[in-house]
Design an enzyme around this catalytic site. Sequence first.
Site, PDB file in Angstrom:
ATOM      1  N   LEU A  43       0.884  -1.163   0.000  1.00 18.62           N
ATOM      2  CA  LEU A  43       0.000   0.000   0.000  1.00 18.62           C
ATOM      3  C   LEU A  43       0.917   1.207   0.000  1.00 18.62           C
ATOM      4  CD1 LEU A  43      -2.939  -0.358   2.581  1.00 18.62           C
ATOM      5  CD2 LEU A  43      -3.111   0.143   0.146  1.00 18.62           C
ATOM      6  N   ASP A  44       0.626   2.175  -0.833  1.00 16.89           N
ATOM      7  CA  ASP A  44       1.445   3.384  -0.877  1.00 16.89           C
ATOM      8  C   ASP A  44       1.475   4.059   0.485  1.00 16.89           C
ATOM      9  OD1 ASP A  44       1.847   3.094  -3.640  1.00 16.89           O
ATOM     10  OD2 ASP A  44      -0.030   4.130  -4.062  1.00 16.89           O
ATOM     11  N   ARG A  45       2.489   4.837   0.697  1.00 17.77           N
ATOM     12  CA  ARG A  45       2.648   5.565   1.962  1.00 17.77           C
ATOM     13  C   ARG A  45       1.442   6.451   2.249  1.00 17.77           C
ATOM     14  NH1 ARG A  45       6.748  10.327   2.589  1.00 17.77           N
ATOM     15  NH2 ARG A  45       6.437  10.818   4.758  1.00 17.77           N
ATOM     16  N   SER A  47      -1.635   5.910   1.320  1.00 16.37           N
ATOM     17  CA  SER A  47      -2.864   5.127   1.370  1.00 16.37           C
ATOM     18  C   SER A  47      -2.956   4.452   2.729  1.00 16.37           C
ATOM     19  CB  SER A  47      -2.877   4.071   0.267  1.00 16.37           C
ATOM     20  OG  SER A  47      -2.840   4.686  -1.004  1.00 16.37           O
TER      21      SER A  47
END
Length: 179
Positions: A43-45, A47
């Site tokens: 998961l992106d930072r 998100s």
Amino acid sequence: MLILLNKPFGVLSQFTDKGNAGSPRPTLSDHVTLPGVYPAGRLDRDSEGLLLLTDDGRLQARIAHPKFRKPKTYLVQVEGDPTEADLKPLREGVTLRDGPTRPATLRRIPTPDLWARVPPVRFRKSVPDCWIEITLTEGRNRQVRRMTAHIGLPCLRLVRWSIGDWTLDGLAPGRWRAL
């Protein structure tokens, strides 16, 4: 072992921050101290939401590899007030720089009862926003954000709610439970 973690906003989906020469950024090790578990996907930072961790390499591959088409559902706050016609391209699949996406399942939803995000999402009186629930069976880099931007709906907040049958239900940000 399988762990469900509610990854907070701003946390890297890894256990160390090797790429930052300055002060270290928050990582999974700030929330999970069990040895030998690794994320099954990312998961992106910027998100939030469900991140699965496991010590089983085969399970990790079945969860993360696109060939298994494990459905992932996201609650997405977008800038704008889309009509059903505006959302239709996402249901059919759009073509991004890295190629066409698989069709997504999506619907507009009422504002979900989520935890407050820190820092809060910017609010502008003159620009409407709404929430959509979107389910994908692939997981490209920043895919949901790129898909909504492609149809003119910038993503303000993105929360992964479920992966397959596993959900965030009952998990506060930064908390985890083992199955």
